[in-house]
Scaffold this motif. Structure first.
Motif, PDB file in Angstrom:
ATOM      1  N   PHE A   1      -8.864   3.985 -16.914  1.00  0.00           N
ATOM      2  CA  PHE A   1      -7.526   4.135 -16.347  1.00  0.00           C
ATOM      3  C   PHE A   1      -7.532   4.955 -15.058  1.00  0.00           C
ATOM      4  O   PHE A   1      -6.557   5.641 -14.751  1.00  0.00           O
ATOM      5  CB  PHE A   1      -6.564   4.775 -17.364  1.00  0.00           C
ATOM      6  CG  PHE A   1      -6.111   3.829 -18.434  1.00  0.00           C
ATOM      7  CD1 PHE A   1      -4.930   3.124 -18.307  1.00  0.00           C
ATOM      8  CD2 PHE A   1      -6.876   3.634 -19.572  1.00  0.00           C
ATOM      9  CE1 PHE A   1      -4.510   2.248 -19.288  1.00  0.00           C
ATOM     10  CE2 PHE A   1      -6.473   2.756 -20.560  1.00  0.00           C
ATOM     11  CZ  PHE A   1      -5.292   2.062 -20.419  1.00  0.00           C
ATOM     12  N   LEU A   2      -8.606   4.856 -14.288  1.00  0.00           N
ATOM     13  CA  LEU A   2      -8.635   5.498 -12.985  1.00  0.00           C
ATOM     14  C   LEU A   2      -7.850   4.665 -11.989  1.00  0.00           C
ATOM     15  O   LEU A   2      -7.773   3.439 -12.110  1.00  0.00           O
ATOM     16  CB  LEU A   2     -10.078   5.673 -12.507  1.00  0.00           C
ATOM     17  CG  LEU A   2     -10.978   6.554 -13.379  1.00  0.00           C
ATOM     18  CD1 LEU A   2     -12.349   6.707 -12.743  1.00  0.00           C
ATOM     19  CD2 LEU A   2     -10.346   7.915 -13.611  1.00  0.00           C
ATOM     20  N   SER A   3      -7.283   5.313 -11.005  1.00  0.00           N
ATOM     21  CA  SER A   3      -6.469   4.630 -10.006  1.00  0.00           C
ATOM     22  C   SER A   3      -7.336   3.720  -9.146  1.00  0.00           C
ATOM     23  O   SER A   3      -8.359   4.154  -8.606  1.00  0.00           O
ATOM     24  CB  SER A   3      -5.754   5.653  -9.120  1.00  0.00           C
ATOM     25  OG  SER A   3      -5.193   5.051  -7.981  1.00  0.00           O
ATOM     26  N   GLU A   4      -6.914   2.474  -9.010  1.00  0.00           N
ATOM     27  CA  GLU A   4      -7.714   1.538  -8.215  1.00  0.00           C
ATOM     28  C   GLU A   4      -7.666   1.890  -6.734  1.00  0.00           C
ATOM     29  O   GLU A   4      -8.695   1.993  -6.065  1.00  0.00           O
ATOM     30  CB  GLU A   4      -7.219   0.110  -8.423  1.00  0.00           C
ATOM     31  CG  GLU A   4      -8.056  -0.921  -7.668  1.00  0.00           C
ATOM     32  CD  GLU A   4      -7.787  -2.337  -8.116  1.00  0.00           C
ATOM     33  OE1 GLU A   4      -8.509  -3.245  -7.672  1.00  0.00           O
ATOM     34  OE2 GLU A   4      -6.856  -2.548  -8.926  1.00  0.00           O
ATOM     35  N   ALA A   5      -6.451   2.089  -6.205  1.00  0.00           N
ATOM     36  CA  ALA A   5      -6.315   2.359  -4.774  1.00  0.00           C
ATOM     37  C   ALA A   5      -6.803   3.751  -4.411  1.00  0.00           C
ATOM     38  O   ALA A   5      -7.435   3.945  -3.365  1.00  0.00           O
ATOM     39  CB  ALA A   5      -4.862   2.179  -4.343  1.00  0.00           C
ATOM     40  N   GLY A   6      -6.532   4.732  -5.259  1.00  0.00           N
ATOM     41  CA  GLY A   6      -6.843   6.116  -4.906  1.00  0.00           C
ATOM     42  C   GLY A   6      -8.236   6.567  -5.272  1.00  0.00           C
ATOM     43  O   GLY A   6      -8.755   7.527  -4.694  1.00  0.00           O
TER      44      GLY A   6
END
Length: 372
Positions: free
Chosen positions: A43-48
């Motif tokens: 669940f890590l941010s894709e864009a960030g």
């Protein structure tokens, strides 16, 4: 080792039925895709988070002109020296984050459970290894690694910044040029950042409905508090929420927000758009525009170049403590998980420290020593 269907595993990314004419770049791209899948499963941010990390690995591979199964610690050291050189060398915190990302990528491809070790050895006669070690990477030994020049603004500097932003509105108005409403918005934005100690993203993502009445401060009306719904998230977690109360020392923000919401914002014809800060094109303001608003006001106020928008958040923390608010309340207002983080933001004035010293000496007169 038994083959496991983990997110990012080689057998789930590579097509076993395809015979690659040039297997090296195909396997490398599959590695990156597999690593992206593994991070998404956390669940890590894709864009960030994910996209910048993958971009860095591509950059490192381009620098070495080698594939991961050919990398050695020497390549990482050469890369570090390169990004530290030139007219704009990377700062220590940036280099440390690069080392961390490359370490995590190597951990992924060198983990036998994901199958990339066996895949590379079978195809190329080599396999990836960890190249980022304690002895060739930047250690995280201090709590704060930001630029030394970043600090809280003094009260006079805050006033000069706001005066410059207000003067820009009048200057644009006198010239009869388009942009008066945008300049007005930018001045209100800077004051809101300071009055609530907001981060850039938190400010940009505010909606008009995020302001609430505070039953204990009914004199502030709708603007007794603001609900921050896009606070800084921990890795793998959704954005944190918090409620920031309007404090008496910052009650001037009520008039600023009332004027913006009731008089200025409607002139931009936002329609049903929920954003508090809208552009002349009826869209939500970008974070880049928020930075530019601070930069323009800073230049007009002739403040030091090293000051940035985040310095207003440092100023909020420092000034609340100087106003006498308990450290725990300040910590909750700005959404810090740890009091030590709030302490790093604090740079109280000499006058404030001397006042505390005098209070302590008056409370404990036995501490006075007679001088001769």
């Amino acid at each position: 080792m038994r083959q496991v269907d983990l997110p990012g595993a080689a057998h789930l990314v590579l097509d076993s039925g395809v015979r690659y004419l040039d297997p090296a770049p195909a396997v490398f791209e599959a590695m990156l895709e597999g690593w992206a899948r593994q991070q998404k499963s956390r669940f890590l941010s894709e864009a960030g988070t994910i996209v910048p990390r993958v971009r860095l690995v591509r950059r490192f591979a381009g620098f070495t002109d080698q594939y991961p199964w050919e990398w050695t610690p020497g390549e990482l050291e050469a890369f570090t020296v390169d990004i530290m050189s030139g007219a704009h060398p990377a700062v220590q915190s940036t280099i440390r984050s690069y080392h961390g990302a490359l370490r995590m990528f190597c951990e992924f491809v060198a983990d036998a459970r994901y199958g990339w070790l066996a895949e590379c050895e079978q195809r190329f006669g080599q396999f990836p290894v960890q190249i980022a070690h304690e002895w060739n990477t930047v250690a995280h030994v201090v709590d704060y690694e930001g630029q030394p020049g970043r600090r809280a603004l003094t009260y006079d500097e805050v006033q000069a910044l706001f005066d410059a932003a207000d003067a820009r509105v009048e200057r644009v108005r006198r010239r009869g040029r388009k942009g008066v409403l945008a300049a007005w918005r930018d001045a209100a934005i800077l004051k809101t950042v300071y009055a609530y100690g907001l981060r850039r993203r938190e400010l940009a993502r505010l909606d008009t409905v995020d302001f609430r009445r505070n039953p204990r401060a009914v004199q502030y009306g709708t603007y007794g508090s603001v609900q921050v719904r896009y606070g800084k998230a921990s890795k793998g977690s959704p954005p944190k929420r918090r409620t920031v109360l309007t404090v008496p020392e910052m009650d001037w923000i009520v008039d600023v927000l009332t004027e913006w919401c009731e008089e200025i914002r409607p002139l931009l014809f936002p329609g049903s758009h929920p954003a508090l800060w809208v552009t002349e094109r009826r869209s939500r303001i970008s974070m880049r525009s928020v930075n530019e608003a601070f930069r323009d006001a800073r230049l007009d106020a002739r403040l030091p170049e090293e000051l940035d928008l985040h310095a207003l958040r440092h100023s909020y923390v420092t000034h609340l403590l100087e106003f006498g608010y308990p450290a725990l309340m300040v910590q909750q207002q700005v959404g810090h998980a740890w009091g030590s983080t709030t302490a790093l933001y604090t740079s109280v004035s000499d006058e404030f420290r001397n006042r505390l010293l005098e209070q302590s000496l008056q409370t404990h007169p036995e501490l006075w020593t007679e001088t001769t």
